[in-house]
Design an enzyme around this catalytic site. Structure first.
Site, short mmCIF file in Angstrom:
data_model
loop_
_atom_site.label_atom_id
_atom_site.label_comp_id
_atom_site.label_asym_id
_atom_site.label_seq_id
_atom_site.Cartn_x
_atom_site.Cartn_y
_atom_site.Cartn_z
N ASN A 32 4.03 -5.37 -4.56
CA ASN A 32 3.49 -4.03 -4.72
C ASN A 32 3.68 -3.27 -3.41
O ASN A 32 3.17 -3.68 -2.36
CB ASN A 32 2.00 -4.11 -5.07
CG ASN A 32 1.39 -2.76 -5.40
OD1 ASN A 32 1.64 -1.77 -4.71
ND2 ASN A 32 0.57 -2.72 -6.43
N ARG A 43 2.06 10.29 7.97
CA ARG A 43 2.73 11.21 8.90
C ARG A 43 3.49 12.32 8.20
O ARG A 43 4.05 13.19 8.86
CB ARG A 43 3.69 10.42 9.80
CG ARG A 43 3.00 9.49 10.79
CD ARG A 43 2.21 10.26 11.83
NE ARG A 43 3.06 11.02 12.71
CZ ARG A 43 3.57 10.56 13.86
NH1 ARG A 43 3.28 9.33 14.26
NH2 ARG A 43 4.34 11.32 14.61
N HIS A 68 2.12 1.74 -8.21
CA HIS A 68 0.97 2.29 -8.94
C HIS A 68 0.84 3.76 -8.56
O HIS A 68 0.10 4.11 -7.63
CB HIS A 68 -0.30 1.52 -8.58
CG HIS A 68 -1.50 1.92 -9.38
ND1 HIS A 68 -2.58 1.10 -9.57
CD2 HIS A 68 -1.80 3.08 -10.03
CE1 HIS A 68 -3.49 1.71 -10.30
NE2 HIS A 68 -3.04 2.92 -10.58
N ARG A 70 -0.67 7.17 -8.57
CA ARG A 70 -1.95 7.78 -8.95
C ARG A 70 -1.80 9.29 -9.05
O ARG A 70 -0.88 9.87 -8.45
CB ARG A 70 -3.03 7.39 -7.95
CG ARG A 70 -3.36 5.89 -7.99
CD ARG A 70 -4.45 5.53 -7.01
NE ARG A 70 -4.75 4.10 -7.06
CZ ARG A 70 -5.64 3.54 -7.86
NH1 ARG A 70 -6.32 4.30 -8.70
NH2 ARG A 70 -5.85 2.24 -7.84
N GLU A 95 2.34 0.33 -12.83
CA GLU A 95 0.98 0.14 -13.32
C GLU A 95 0.19 1.43 -13.14
O GLU A 95 0.48 2.24 -12.26
CB GLU A 95 0.29 -1.02 -12.61
CG GLU A 95 0.10 -0.84 -11.12
CD GLU A 95 -0.57 -2.06 -10.48
OE1 GLU A 95 -0.40 -3.18 -10.98
OE2 GLU A 95 -1.25 -1.86 -9.46
N THR A 125 -9.26 1.37 -5.59
CA THR A 125 -8.37 0.31 -6.06
C THR A 125 -8.95 -0.26 -7.34
O THR A 125 -10.12 -0.01 -7.68
CB THR A 125 -8.21 -0.79 -5.00
OG1 THR A 125 -7.23 -1.74 -5.44
CG2 THR A 125 -9.53 -1.52 -4.76
N HIS A 215 -4.47 -9.20 -7.70
CA HIS A 215 -5.58 -8.59 -6.94
C HIS A 215 -6.19 -9.62 -6.00
O HIS A 215 -6.77 -10.62 -6.42
CB HIS A 215 -6.66 -8.00 -7.83
CG HIS A 215 -7.28 -6.77 -7.21
ND1 HIS A 215 -8.20 -6.83 -6.18
CD2 HIS A 215 -7.08 -5.46 -7.43
CE1 HIS A 215 -8.55 -5.61 -5.82
NE2 HIS A 215 -7.87 -4.76 -6.56
N ASP A 216 -6.05 -9.33 -4.71
CA ASP A 216 -6.59 -10.14 -3.62
C ASP A 216 -5.99 -11.55 -3.53
O ASP A 216 -6.56 -12.43 -2.90
CB ASP A 216 -8.12 -10.24 -3.71
CG ASP A 216 -8.80 -8.94 -3.29
OD1 ASP A 216 -8.09 -8.00 -2.90
OD2 ASP A 216 -10.03 -8.86 -3.38
N GLY A 238 0.26 -6.96 -3.14
CA GLY A 238 0.60 -5.86 -2.26
C GLY A 238 -0.12 -5.90 -0.93
O GLY A 238 0.48 -6.18 0.11
N HIS A 239 -1.42 -5.65 -0.95
CA HIS A 239 -2.17 -5.46 0.30
C HIS A 239 -2.05 -6.66 1.23
O HIS A 239 -1.72 -6.51 2.42
CB HIS A 239 -3.65 -5.19 -0.02
CG HIS A 239 -4.48 -4.91 1.19
ND1 HIS A 239 -4.57 -3.66 1.76
CD2 HIS A 239 -5.24 -5.73 1.96
CE1 HIS A 239 -5.36 -3.72 2.82
NE2 HIS A 239 -5.78 -4.97 2.97
#
Length: 262
Positions: A32, A43, A68, A70, A95, A125, A215-216, A238-239
């Site tokens: 992700n 920036r 994703h 948004r 997603e 999130t 997720h996580d 992702g994160h």
């Protein structure tokens, strides 16, 4: 001489078939890249370049790219989605919440997969799966449109048998298990943390649904999830992955995550 040539050909064919079989059963890693877009947007220019990073992820071994978009475009922009589609060589997963604008974007871009999440526009999130029973009629209509367009569908759900059953009734091809509860509980008791996800995965399999997770998930907890649910089709990360890349570099990080799926 003919005998040895034939044996060599048979061995070569065996390796090809084995490799194809492994490709089918391997859990794929979809990266992700939202956080890359967040950094770029800070920036207002085009550094880092989202498309270049996505292509680098593919070159470094990622099996797919997830975005994703948004409504407020605070990370991935609609233009990014259009820019990525013709250039990606691996699977493209979009997603998001199925608003009219999102549905229109997905039908125009036609990614390999669309993952439906129940997020509100203001949500930071994803933090819950769909109530697929309550939203059965709505999800059925949305999924039908994507399925008719030839786009594989996945519904984001908690590790709850009933929610998975209603995702199947709605016409989903796959479910994506929301794994934040697993990640949170992992450090206290990993066996207890993974148990409901194993049961949910078994329900999905019994219903003929494909299985994704996300997720996580991280280098700390991913391998244990994979050991217990080796038939997962895909994990979307992702994160944690982008954060690890700050220390390890993107190429090594992707390989480390791939190693967790072996």
């Amino acid at each position: 001489m003919v005998f040895f040539s034939q044996n060599a050909a048979n061995i070569s064919l065996l390796f090809v078939l084995l490799r194809k079989t492994m490709d089918r059963i391997m859990t794929r890693l979809s990266v992700n890249i939202n956080k890359i877009a967040t950094l770029r947007n800070a920036r207002g220019a085009d550094v880092p370049n989202v498309v270049k990073v996505a292509l680098d992820c593919e070159n470094f071994g990622a099996d797919g790219i997830t975005v994703h978009p948004r409504p407020d475009e605070r990370h991935i922009r609609r233009s990014d989605v259009y820019d990525l589609r013709p250039l990606l060589r691996t699977e493209f997963n979009i997603e998001g919440y199925p608003s009219p604008d999102f549905i229109d974007l997905v039908l125009k871009v036609k990614p390999h997969q669309v993952t439906l999440v129940p997020d509100s526009p203001a949500q930071l999130t994803s933090n819950a799966g769909w109530d697929t029973k309550k939203n059965l009629e709505f999800l059925t209509e949305v999924l039908d449109g994507f399925n008719h367009a030839g786009i594989r569908t996945s519904v984001f759900v908690s590790a709850d048998a009933e929610m998975i059953e209603y995702a199947a009734k709605a016409g989903a091809d796959r479910v994506e298990l929301y794994t934040e509860p697993y990640a949170t509980a992992y450090s206290q008791n990993k066996e207890a943390a993974v148990a409901p996800f194993v049961e949910a995965a078994k329900v999905a399999r019994s219903l003929g649904l494909g299985l994704n997770a996300g997720h996580d998930l991280s280098l700390v907890n991913l391998n244990y999830l994979y050991q217990n649910i080796p038939w997962m089709d895909e994990v979307s990360i992702g994160h944690s992955l982008i954060s690890d890349a700050l220390y390890l570099g993107l190429e090594r990080t992707i390989q480390e995550y791939k190693n967790c799926l072996r």
